[in-house]
Scaffold this motif. Structure first.
Motif, short mmCIF file in Angstrom:
data_model
loop_
_atom_site.label_atom_id
_atom_site.label_comp_id
_atom_site.label_asym_id
_atom_site.label_seq_id
_atom_site.Cartn_x
_atom_site.Cartn_y
_atom_site.Cartn_z
N ILE A 15 -2.48 -1.38 4.46
CA ILE A 15 -3.64 -2.03 3.76
C ILE A 15 -3.09 -2.98 3.24
N PHE A 16 -1.85 -2.94 2.70
CA PHE A 16 -1.01 -3.91 1.90
C PHE A 16 -0.72 -5.27 2.84
N LEU A 17 -0.31 -4.92 3.91
CA LEU A 17 0.06 -5.92 4.88
C LEU A 17 -1.35 -6.62 5.27
N ALA A 18 -2.18 -5.97 5.40
CA ALA A 18 -3.36 -6.71 5.63
C ALA A 18 -4.32 -7.41 4.80
N LEU A 19 -3.61 -7.54 3.57
CA LEU A 19 -4.61 -8.24 2.56
C LEU A 19 -4.71 -9.91 2.70
N ARG A 41 -8.74 -1.35 11.15
CA ARG A 41 -9.01 -0.40 10.01
C ARG A 41 -8.31 -1.05 8.49
N GLY A 42 -7.08 -1.25 8.88
CA GLY A 42 -6.44 -1.76 7.39
C GLY A 42 -7.06 -2.98 6.83
N MET A 43 -7.32 -4.00 7.75
CA MET A 43 -7.94 -5.06 7.28
C MET A 43 -9.60 -4.89 6.69
#
Length: 297
Positions: A240-244, A188-190
């Motif tokens: 979400i930041f981790l997935a950037l 979901r984050g990606m």
């Protein structure tokens, strides 16, 4: 009074003696304590709903040092500044993602975090701490395995993801818990990260504070679909930041299919007799294999 146990929501704390006793103490402090005397009361557990606590907040200098709750979203926001402050004291700097990985592996225990930062300081001897340094030196506990599973998903590393799932199953972890704690949030984050980068080309990507601040300033209709902190104080966009940096390994269509595949896997885990480990392994193969085929099970 050190480590008082009569302020908690417990059998002792709810007893008449405890309730009347703390009220008597507050009455004395308020009316009879000499001005040159300092009264210090410490307690590890406090029921903040009680009238005694409300009286104390008005009468005394109350300082709360709650331990971050890692079961709640956004707990990293509380811990990262503590680690950054300790790192500055030791003259340690971190490469991108290394600090985030340290927090995820070590958790909210400040003593362990201090110990890990000091260990990294000695090991790196002045150079910036890398992700490999953190992975080498910081013990991999259950939370660390979950975090590493998310990283394997982001890197599209099927072999590593399968190894970590098997490790978690061997440790006795529930398959649905693994799905909902590690796989679904990363997918979901990606997907959310890919959407944000497409709609906002100037989105900051080099640091979480700038990234979070940028999103907080957007109109509400632009962020209504993003996750928020439990207390409603702001956006919870750390995952979400981790997935950037990971979204470039997937197409938007693949990520949408992957999220649907997670739903299908969830249904299989709760409605079928298929071996749970097999359900997760099939899911990972479908998501991470670059075959151009659908990832639905």
């Amino acid at each position: 009074m050190k480590n008082a146990n009569f302020l908690a929501d417990s059998v002792v704390g709810r007893s008449n003696a405890a309730v009347e006793g703390i009220e008597a103490i507050i009455d004395y402090v308020e009316k009879h304590l000499p001005p040159d005397v300092k009264f210090l009361l410490s307690a590890s557990q406090v029921d903040k709903r009680r009238s005694a606590y409300k009286r104390l907040t008005k009468l005394a200098d109350v300082r709360v040092f709650d331990k971050p709750d890692t079961s709640k979203t956004g707990w990293e926001d509380e811990v990262i500044p503590l680690v950054e402050r300790r790192a500055r004291e030791l003259g340690v700097s971190f490469e991108n993602e290394a600090l985030e990985m340290l927090v995820q592996l070590a958790g909210e225990d400040t003593r362990q975090l201090d110990s890990e930062v000091e260990k990294l300081s000695l090991y790196t001897d002045g150079r910036r701490v890398s992700v490999d340094d953190v992975r080498l030196l910081v013990p991999l506990n259950r939370a660390g395995v979950v975090f590493e599973l998310g990283n394997a998903l982001g890197k599209r590393d099927l072999r590593r993801a399968l190894e970590l799932v098997r490790t978690l199953i061997y440790q006795g972890q529930n398959a649905i818990g693994i799905l909902l704690a590690a796989i679904v949030p990363r997918v979901r984050g990606m997907l959310l990260a890919a959407d944000l980068m497409q709609r906002h080309p100037r989105l900051p990507r080099n640091g979480y504070p700038a990234f979070s601040s940028f999103l907080e300033k957007l109109p509400e209709q632009e962020t209504a679909h993003l996750p928020r902190k439990k207390d409603g104080s702001g956006l919870n966009v750390y995952p979400i930041f981790l997935a950037l940096g990971e979204t470039q390994r997937f197409t938007a269509a693949e990520l949408r299919q992957a999220l649907q595949a997670c739903l299908d896997a969830n249904l299989k885990l709760v409605t079928s007799s298929i071996e749970p480990q097999l359900v997760l392994e099939r899911l990972l193969v479908g998501i991470l294999t670059k075959s151009g085929k659908s990832v639905r099970q």
